[in-house]
Design a protein around this motif. Structure first.
Motif, PDB file in Angstrom:
ATOM      1  N   LEU A 195       3.816   2.542   5.410  1.00  0.00           N
ATOM      2  CA  LEU A 195       3.691   3.811   4.953  1.00  0.00           C
ATOM      3  C   LEU A 195       3.807   4.505   6.232  1.00  0.00           C
ATOM      4  N   LEU A 196       4.325   4.759   7.454  1.00  0.00           N
ATOM      5  CA  LEU A 196       5.557   5.146   7.954  1.00  0.00           C
ATOM      6  C   LEU A 196       6.569   5.801   7.376  1.00  0.00           C
ATOM      7  N   GLY A 197       6.663   5.100   6.661  1.00  0.00           N
ATOM      8  CA  GLY A 197       8.885   5.134   6.083  1.00  0.00           C
ATOM      9  C   GLY A 197       7.546   6.386   4.380  1.00  0.00           C
ATOM     10  N   MET A 198       7.154   5.742   4.151  1.00  0.00           N
ATOM     11  CA  MET A 198       6.412   6.685   3.115  1.00  0.00           C
ATOM     12  C   MET A 198       5.807   8.089   3.405  1.00  0.00           C
ATOM     13  N   VAL A 199       5.082   8.466   4.432  1.00  0.00           N
ATOM     14  CA  VAL A 199       5.271   9.668   4.536  1.00  0.00           C
ATOM     15  C   VAL A 199       6.085  10.221   5.254  1.00  0.00           C
ATOM     16  N   GLN A 200       6.878   9.841   5.694  1.00  0.00           N
ATOM     17  CA  GLN A 200       8.354  10.620   5.889  1.00  0.00           C
ATOM     18  C   GLN A 200       8.903  10.893   5.502  1.00  0.00           C
ATOM     19  N   ASN A 201       8.927  10.209   3.825  1.00  0.00           N
ATOM     20  CA  ASN A 201       9.983  10.719   3.132  1.00  0.00           C
ATOM     21  C   ASN A 201       9.161  11.296   1.776  1.00  0.00           C
ATOM     22  N   ASP A 202       8.238  10.501   1.848  1.00  0.00           N
ATOM     23  CA  ASP A 202       7.339  11.402   0.078  1.00  0.00           C
ATOM     24  C   ASP A 202       6.307  12.455   0.730  1.00  0.00           C
ATOM     25  N   TYR A 203       5.571  12.525   1.796  1.00  0.00           N
ATOM     26  CA  TYR A 203       4.301  13.419   1.752  1.00  0.00           C
ATOM     27  C   TYR A 203       5.095  13.949   3.428  1.00  0.00           C
ATOM     28  N   PRO A 204       6.018  14.973   3.591  1.00  0.00           N
ATOM     29  CA  PRO A 204       5.986  15.573   5.260  1.00  0.00           C
ATOM     30  C   PRO A 204       5.103  16.308   5.636  1.00  0.00           C
ATOM     31  N   ASP A 205       4.549  16.458   4.850  1.00  0.00           N
ATOM     32  CA  ASP A 205       2.904  17.375   5.312  1.00  0.00           C
ATOM     33  C   ASP A 205       1.844  16.784   6.037  1.00  0.00           C
ATOM     34  N   LEU A 206       1.917  15.514   6.350  1.00  0.00           N
ATOM     35  CA  LEU A 206       0.559  14.692   7.166  1.00  0.00           C
ATOM     36  C   LEU A 206       1.292  14.107   7.712  1.00  0.00           C
ATOM     37  N   TYR A 207       0.101  14.370   8.896  1.00  0.00           N
ATOM     38  CA  TYR A 207       0.361  13.767  10.256  1.00  0.00           C
ATOM     39  C   TYR A 207      -0.454  12.372  10.740  1.00  0.00           C
ATOM     40  N   VAL A 208       0.620  12.005  10.396  1.00  0.00           N
ATOM     41  CA  VAL A 208       0.093  10.526  10.986  1.00  0.00           C
ATOM     42  C   VAL A 208      -0.571  10.417  12.340  1.00  0.00           C
ATOM     43  N   VAL A 209      -1.901  10.546  12.898  1.00  0.00           N
ATOM     44  CA  VAL A 209      -2.066  10.431  14.164  1.00  0.00           C
ATOM     45  C   VAL A 209      -2.358   8.443  14.958  1.00  0.00           C
ATOM     46  N   PHE A 210      -2.565   7.827  14.207  1.00  0.00           N
ATOM     47  CA  PHE A 210      -2.242   6.477  14.541  1.00  0.00           C
ATOM     48  C   PHE A 210      -2.111   5.654  13.009  1.00  0.00           C
ATOM     49  N   ASP A 244      -5.476  -0.180  10.740  1.00  0.00           N
ATOM     50  CA  ASP A 244      -5.419   0.686  10.646  1.00  0.00           C
ATOM     51  C   ASP A 244      -4.386   1.491  10.559  1.00  0.00           C
ATOM     52  N   LEU A 245      -5.094   2.865   9.808  1.00  0.00           N
ATOM     53  CA  LEU A 245      -4.611   4.015   9.437  1.00  0.00           C
ATOM     54  C   LEU A 245      -5.714   5.653  10.266  1.00  0.00           C
ATOM     55  N   PHE A 246      -5.005   6.137  10.595  1.00  0.00           N
ATOM     56  CA  PHE A 246      -5.593   7.144  10.517  1.00  0.00           C
ATOM     57  C   PHE A 246      -5.030   8.328  10.234  1.00  0.00           C
ATOM     58  N   PHE A 247      -4.885   9.701   9.323  1.00  0.00           N
ATOM     59  CA  PHE A 247      -3.897  10.768   9.102  1.00  0.00           C
ATOM     60  C   PHE A 247      -5.034  12.400   8.990  1.00  0.00           C
ATOM     61  N   ILE A 248      -3.782  13.376   9.164  1.00  0.00           N
ATOM     62  CA  ILE A 248      -4.417  13.946   8.355  1.00  0.00           C
ATOM     63  C   ILE A 248      -3.583  15.031   7.978  1.00  0.00           C
ATOM     64  N   GLY A 249      -3.886  16.336   7.040  1.00  0.00           N
ATOM     65  CA  GLY A 249      -3.381  17.467   6.124  1.00  0.00           C
ATOM     66  C   GLY A 249      -3.897  17.630   5.107  1.00  0.00           C
ATOM     67  N   PRO A 250      -2.671  18.025   4.326  1.00  0.00           N
ATOM     68  CA  PRO A 250      -3.845  19.258   3.071  1.00  0.00           C
ATOM     69  C   PRO A 250      -4.731  17.940   2.940  1.00  0.00           C
ATOM     70  N   TRP A 251      -5.876  18.902   2.262  1.00  0.00           N
ATOM     71  CA  TRP A 251      -6.572  17.967   1.605  1.00  0.00           C
ATOM     72  C   TRP A 251      -6.542  17.101   0.127  1.00  0.00           C
ATOM     73  N   ASP A 252      -5.400  17.810  -0.855  1.00  0.00           N
ATOM     74  CA  ASP A 252      -4.788  17.670  -2.020  1.00  0.00           C
ATOM     75  C   ASP A 252      -3.767  16.571  -1.669  1.00  0.00           C
ATOM     76  N   ARG A 267      -4.084  12.535  -2.349  1.00  0.00           N
ATOM     77  CA  ARG A 267      -2.967  11.232  -3.667  1.00  0.00           C
ATOM     78  C   ARG A 267      -2.171  10.471  -3.030  1.00  0.00           C
ATOM     79  N   PHE A 268      -2.515  10.411  -1.635  1.00  0.00           N
ATOM     80  CA  PHE A 268      -1.673  10.247  -0.679  1.00  0.00           C
ATOM     81  C   PHE A 268      -2.155   8.730  -0.674  1.00  0.00           C
ATOM     82  N   SER A 269      -4.254   8.572   0.034  1.00  0.00           N
ATOM     83  CA  SER A 269      -4.226   7.658  -0.959  1.00  0.00           C
ATOM     84  C   SER A 269      -4.344   6.330  -2.156  1.00  0.00           C
ATOM     85  N   LEU A 270      -4.208   7.104  -2.745  1.00  0.00           N
ATOM     86  CA  LEU A 270      -4.273   6.505  -4.047  1.00  0.00           C
ATOM     87  C   LEU A 270      -2.486   5.242  -3.554  1.00  0.00           C
ATOM     88  N   LYS A 271      -1.839   6.370  -3.693  1.00  0.00           N
ATOM     89  CA  LYS A 271      -0.763   5.511  -3.055  1.00  0.00           C
ATOM     90  C   LYS A 271      -0.225   4.444  -2.345  1.00  0.00           C
TER      91      LYS A 271
END
Length: 222
Positions: A20-35, A40-48, A52-56
């Motif tokens: 999942l961290l690889g997906m964030v870094q490659n495709d969703y750079p505006d998301l910030y992974v808190v944990f 478990d996974l906890f992240f914040i970022g632009p709501w839209d 979309r990332f939740s579906l991914k």
């Protein structure tokens, strides 16, 4: 066995800590992974992007688990004002996550997402976001406006009251019919009216109008 359980635990940790961290870094750079770790996974970022990332995530988790129905994924998604401290954001989102963990249908339990005042299974969530995208497109095309979306958001809340047994709320049906006849039917393209009306008389609207309407309204904030 203990060894198989330990192996599953390592695989789950790899999925959440690395894949999942690889997906964030490659495709969703505006998301910030808190944990991210364990299961478990906890992240914040632009709501839209979060929606979309939740579906991914769910799609990738299904592939990882070979669509094993005994392995489920529950999510809580909150949309908050930027000044909210992270600790408060985490506490409120955890409440949403608990709603997903207690989700039950005749198809199974858990494996759900809670967002915009509603808890649904993942396939319903995907379908509702598609409806929200369509509503947003009609606003951009000036077929609908956000004032109307706010009104049907209210009608949808009344519909859910009717579903829960509050008969007096059924007056919304008359208000909705009048609204459509006066403000929509003769002012939009026939195919738009047909699709909109079909949705407004569907179970999706009566039970789950909150997600697509909030999604469309947030997309069209000025």
């Amino acid at each position: 066995s203990i060894s198989r359980f330990a192996s599953l635990s390592r695989m789950m940790n790899h999925f959440f800590s690395h894949s999942l961290l690889g997906m964030v870094q490659n495709d969703y750079p505006d998301l910030y992974v808190v944990f991210s770790g364990g299961d478990d996974l906890f992240f914040i970022g632009p709501w839209d992007e979060v929606l979309r990332f939740s579906l991914k995530i769910r799609s990738s988790f299904g592939e990882f688990a070979a669509d094993n129905p005994d392995l489920t994924l529950s999510a809580g998604i909150g949309v908050f004002n930027p000044p909210l401290p992270i600790r408060d954001l985490a506490r409120r989102t955890d409440t949403l996550l608990e709603s997903s963990k207690h989700f039950r249908t005749d198809k199974g339990e858990k494996d759900a997402v809670t967002v915009f005042e509603d808890t649904v299974d993942w396939e319903t969530y995907r379908r509702l976001l598609e409806i929200g995208e369509w509503l947003s497109e009609q606003v951009e095309a000036e077929q609908l406006n956000t004032a109307f979306l706010h009104r049907i958001l209210h009608y949808g809340r009344q519909a859910r009251l009717v579903e829960s047994g509050e008969v007096r709320a059924a007056i919304y049906r008359s208000h909705l019919s009048y609204d459509l006849a006066r403000n929509i039917e003769k002012k939009v393209r026939p195919e738009v009216y047909e699709k909109l009306n079909g949705w407004l008389i569907s179970d999706d609207f009566r039970q789950h109008s909150s997600i697509p309407l909030h999604y469309a309204l947030y997309l069209n904030r000025t």
